[in-house]
Design an enzyme around this catalytic site. Sequence first.
Site, short mmCIF file in Angstrom:
data_model
loop_
_atom_site.label_atom_id
_atom_site.label_comp_id
_atom_site.label_asym_id
_atom_site.label_seq_id
_atom_site.Cartn_x
_atom_site.Cartn_y
_atom_site.Cartn_z
CG ASP A 135 -2.19 0.61 0.92
OD1 ASP A 135 -3.37 0.56 1.47
OD2 ASP A 135 -2.23 2.02 0.11
C1 GLC Z 1 -4.41 4.36 -0.30
C2 GLC Z 1 -5.29 3.16 0.03
C3 GLC Z 1 -5.25 2.10 -1.03
C4 GLC Z 1 -5.20 2.89 -2.37
C5 GLC Z 1 -3.87 3.43 -2.58
C6 GLC Z 1 -3.60 3.93 -3.89
O1 GLC Z 1 -3.51 4.67 0.87
O2 GLC Z 1 -4.93 2.54 1.12
O3 GLC Z 1 -6.54 1.38 -0.88
O4 GLC Z 1 -5.36 1.75 -3.49
O5 GLC Z 1 -3.35 4.20 -1.45
O6 GLC Z 1 -4.37 5.23 -3.87
#
Ligand code: GLC
Length: 741
Positions: free
Chosen positions: A280
């Site tokens: 993430d």
């Molecule tokens: C965010 C979220 C994740 C998302 C990613 C890209 O922090 O936790 O669900 O897909 O970053 O935006």
Amino acid sequence: MKLFFLSLTFCSIGFYATAQRTIDQRVDSVLKLMTLDEKIGQMNQYNDDWNATGPVTLDSTKRQQLRNGQLGSLLNCVGTRRTRVWQEVAMQSRLKIPLLFGQDVIHGYKTTFPIPLAEAASWDLEAIELSARIAATEASSAGVHWTFAPMVDIARDPRWGRVMEGAGEDPYLGSKIAFARVKGFQGNGLGNTNAVMACAKHFAAYGAAIGGRDYNSVDMSERMLWEVYLPPFKAAVDAGAATFMNAFNDLNGVPATGNRYLQRDILKGKWKFNGFVVSDWGSIGEMIQHGNVKNEYEAALSAVTAGSDMDMESRCYRNNLAQGVKDKKVPVRLIDDAVRRILRKKFELGLFDDPFRFCDAQREQAALNNPAHTAAARQVAAKSIVLLKNEKNLLPLSKNTKTIAFIGPLVKPKKQNKGFWDVEVPGVDSNFIVSQWEGLQNKVGNTATLLYAKGCDIEGDDRSGFAEAIEVAKKSDVVILSIGERRDMSGEAKSRSNINIPGVQEDLLKELLATGKPVVVLINAGRPLVFDYTAEHAPAILYTWWLGSEAGNAIADVLFGDYNPSAKLPISFPRSVGQVPIYYSHFNTGRPAGNDDDKNYRSAYNDLSIYPQYEFGYGLSYTTFQYSNLELSKRKMRIHEKIEVSVTIRNTGAYDGEDVVQLYLRDKVGSVVRPVQELKDFAKVKLKAGESKTLRFVIDKEKLSFYNQPLQWVAEPGDFELMIGASARDIRLRDRFELVQ
Ligand code: GLC
């Protein structure tokens, strides 16, 4: 000379176009040519500079890194024009490895569908798959190869803002929906230009953050993990999900991003997942904050060893993996495995054959202006609206109503209806979104007098708008009041300690009720809110969540009976935040409270009902349904046998409608305690007024199994209770059977 020969070779159409060779052979042929730096480049993902969904690192060298073969993917870069520009830079690199574009297409790209929790309330797996299918069609036409969806985290704490993004509290419903969403996003398979890679997230148990505080620690038994939080991820694997995303939380003391047990032992080992795992946003580097590693070097080693294949935005891989290999702390085979997984998906998407195959501006224009998508969004939105209350059948409203007052802070806004995790599509403003006011105008604007007053804001204690609202209400035959939270009050990093309807909105309701006019309340939210005044005093309540770009039309369809509401809550609604967590499939305990009078020495709050405001599976209709003739093919079942269950459902009211018949089981005695109820099957059925249908379900060993103390998946002989319900609490028919050795 060699490089020249190689580049010459690569320029020829033949090399990558040798389709006869298996993808793995083609992957290996590229891998052999890659330097360590280029391999690590494929494991590196940055945010485009266009918008951000996390804390941004300023970095003006991204294009040069891409030319150097040091970047494998971008997120938050959409549109055929912008993605083409970046892909052209990728084609200037030595090996011309195509760039992968990822985007959070969570509930629609341009055409916005209801937030996932709302869609889950439809219990309509076909509608949910269609929604994902359309999202993929639009996103892939706009250069997106990969959506960071479905979010499949089970969530039982409405203080957690991301409850809006999933499918609620139940592993059975959550698994069915996860499967449907992956199938929808990936369609007929990668390689089709209307398919995008799905990404099951956040692996794992992110929804169980202590206190509902986003990013917080998760601590649970292995059995709870396997029984409740992992099943939707397994369903995503079974559906062929191309990728997974790990999670910000630590699980039982180990950050998910560096969690070998989750990513290697379970996902890539036991489940044989052959896609790749992306971290993430910055979660690799965040292991330093977790206090699990000392520095970025250790973070990189820990994450790659644990099975995180791609680093979103932390730059730990980019800055440390080569050193880790040099120090013999990271075997090259781990790097090669990660890069193989990533390259395999780029081959499967057809990007090596044509890096620009998703950059067709004409296809983009057609897909983003397809009336069939709009029509589908309206249907899915109507299917997601939950009728919570309808005293004296106030709803549906007559289309001959003379004067209607539409009051509240959410009547006229357009963009609010998109909810959180909408996509900012280049060149598209919010004007195409049908506001609730426009929906009413479209429905009865030619026959009724429509009056409007805002009444109050969503937050704050300004009551100065009440007088006007009251005046407007007095002139009307019926009042519709649209209240709730702001769309950005639920979502990532939106945890709340107070989940009441904010501001003075319920005070406004009180004033409007005092006029003596009938009031229909629409509650717009991304999560279960607490609204006990409204629940008790409003004659009619529709939970309208955030319904997307066709919200206004869908709400009007339900208000005036052009669609008979059929949705059922996918998550329990607490009476107060003090009741959280509350969910239907709880254990009985040694001192269960059987009802609200039975509280002494009972597992209950002395100052509150033992029941939620609205239970899992609850939702009303404009018609009524009767269940009868529950029959079981046998009442004793051997382990490898099955029991056929049949039940008749009849539409006993005056409206055609749909109902969700729910089948719950209770294992009366287990080597570990078992929940008082578990959803094990359901059927959404459409019936004309007066029509009956017989539904059939099958009970097999799988439905009776659970994880025992040593975490074996077993079904134990003994008595089972079978319940057929219109909700977890509204059990209409019961029976028993025995599993025998
Ligand atoms: C965010 C979220 C994740 C998302 C990613 C890209 O922090 O936790 O669900 O897909 O970053 O935006």
